[in-house]
Motif scaffolding. Structure first.
Motif: not given
Length: 246
Positions: A89-106
């Motif tokens: 499991f991981r939490l992930r966001y892109y760039g410096a934008d923390t308004s779009f975050i996902r919890l992912e299960k790979k």
């Protein structure tokens, strides 16, 4: 008003977790490549395939992930031991934008990879990192419910932050996604995960990671385009590399 017993609550949780999205598995090839190979390969690929639409003008974007593991490092050990069926499991966001975050299960099953994801807010991430996770139980989302059950049942917890720059290329036939990940870095202080200015330590000795993901078949054009002399597919994990610097 009657309150549900703990047993009934657990039964309801198990039933909701079982309602999962359809399982989509893909092939995934990985190669570690040096800096020069990465430059040559990127120059070749951009002439053949389009960049990910979410990238900047140079086709690159930053990825920041916070990985979770058990107190006994189950995900790390299973990766190092080559266990056939495993997950992380991981939490992930892109760039410096923390308004779009996902919890992912790979997850990986018999050599094939898959991923489930769910949107979470910045405030929800802060609550998770503070140990306030009951809201996950109330979400009704199968992935968030599973995450809750493993935070409680397996004592899953945040272990390390992994950051890198990604250049991604897309090719529709075969649903192919090619990525080159550069400048792999790790950081301590998991509570500061949402700080885009957090200091990160380089960990990959100048190496980049080439990944090729596809569905049922790999088109010959892609197979030829990603060829790098004297490089073989390898089990290479950014999470495992960063854990060496805990």
């Amino acid at each position: 008003m009657t309150t549900a017993s703990p047993i009934m609550t657990m039964v309801s949780l198990i039933m909701m977790i079982k309602i999962k999205p359809s399982l989509k598995l893909r092939h995934e090839l990985k190669h570690s490549i040096n800096f020069q190979d990465a430059l040559i390969l990127a120059s070749r690929l951009e002439k053949l395939f389009r960049h990910d639409a979410n990238a900047d003008s140079h086709g690159i974007y930053r990825v920041s992930s916070l990985y979770f593991d058990t107190p006994y490092d189950k995900a790390l050990r299973q990766k190092l031991d080559g266990v056939d069926c495993r997950e992380k499991f991981r939490l992930r966001y892109y760039g410096a934008d923390t308004s779009f975050i996902r919890l992912e299960k790979k997850f990986k099953i018999k050599g094939l990879c898959g991923k489930h994801s769910a949107r979470v807010t910045e405030e929800q991430v802060k609550r998770i990192l503070a140990g306030d996770i009951d809201f996950l139980l109330e979400s009704g989302n199968p992935l968030l419910l599973e995450f809750y059950s493993k935070l409680r049942g397996q004592l899953l917890g945040p272990r390390t932050i992994v950051t890198y720059e990604r250049e991604a290329f897309l090719y529709e036939p075969g649903n192919v996604r090619i990525t080159i990940d550069r400048n792999l870095r790790s950081a301590s202080g998991n509570s500061n995960f949402l700080d885009p200015e957090l200091y990160h330590i380089p960990v990959a000795d100048g190496l980049s990671v080439l990944e090729v993901k596809y569905d049922e078949f790999l088109p010959e054009l892609v197979s030829m385009a990603v060829q790098v002399p004297n490089r073989r597919a390898a089990a290479w994990s950014k999470y495992a590399v960063c854990r060496r610097y805990d």
